[in-house]
Scaffold this motif. Structure first.
Motif, PDB file in Angstrom:
ATOM      1  N   CYS A  40       0.836  -1.207   0.000  1.00  0.00           N
ATOM      2  CA  CYS A  40       0.000   0.000   0.000  1.00  0.00           C
ATOM      3  C   CYS A  40       0.870   1.256   0.000  1.00  0.00           C
ATOM      4  CB  CYS A  40      -0.931   0.019   1.207  1.00  0.00           C
ATOM      5  SG  CYS A  40      -1.983   1.489   1.270  1.00  0.00           S
ATOM      6  N   CYS A  82      -6.793   6.420   0.346  1.00  0.00           N
ATOM      7  CA  CYS A  82      -6.643   5.407  -0.702  1.00  0.00           C
ATOM      8  C   CYS A  82      -6.648   6.063  -2.080  1.00  0.00           C
ATOM      9  CB  CYS A  82      -7.785   4.393  -0.604  1.00  0.00           C
ATOM     10  SG  CYS A  82      -7.761   3.143  -1.912  1.00  0.00           S
ATOM     11  N   CYS A  88      -3.810  -3.744  -3.179  1.00  0.00           N
ATOM     12  CA  CYS A  88      -4.385  -4.484  -2.052  1.00  0.00           C
ATOM     13  C   CYS A  88      -5.319  -5.590  -2.537  1.00  0.00           C
ATOM     14  CB  CYS A  88      -5.137  -3.541  -1.120  1.00  0.00           C
ATOM     15  SG  CYS A  88      -6.380  -2.520  -1.958  1.00  0.00           S
TER      16      CYS A  88
END
Length: 115
Positions: A40, A82, A88
């Motif tokens: 991430c 995000c 992910c």
């Protein structure tokens, strides 16, 4: 396995009842394996944020807001951080729609207070 006995019908019914109860809560089916967090770019602690969301749904617990804002997002990204890169989701063995779930989490925990 020497004294193995299959589940009885009563035990199977009890398991089905518990499963139905959990499914009715519409919880995020995250197993907290953390595979999603390694790549991430925003360092979002996805399983922890999902756990906050699930705890809020199950227990209606106001403490989850505290943990979201003062524990899990202090040194890591918030759900709204995000960038929807999808790394992910590629890593998730549960095939969860993580990007959309993070939108849901942000809507729940990052509400702007009206003044």
């Amino acid at each position: 396995m020497k004294d193995f006995r299959p589940l009885s019908e009563t035990e199977k019914k009890a398991i089905d009842k518990v499963r139905e109860s959990f499914q009715s809560k519409n919880l995020i089916q995250c197993t907290a394996c953390r595979y999603c967090t390694a790549g991430c770019p925003k360092q979002i602690s996805i399983p922890d944020l999902f756990a906050c969301m699930n705890a809020k749904k199950i227990f209606h617990d106001w403490n989850t807001d505290y943990y979201y804002n003062n524990v899990h997002t202090v040194n890591n990204g918030k759900a709204s951080d995000c960038i929807k890169c999808g790394k992910c989701e590629k890593a998730c063995p549960q095939h969860l729609p993580i990007r959309q779930l993070l939108v849901d989490v942000a809507e729940e925990f990052e509400k702007q207070t009206e003044e």
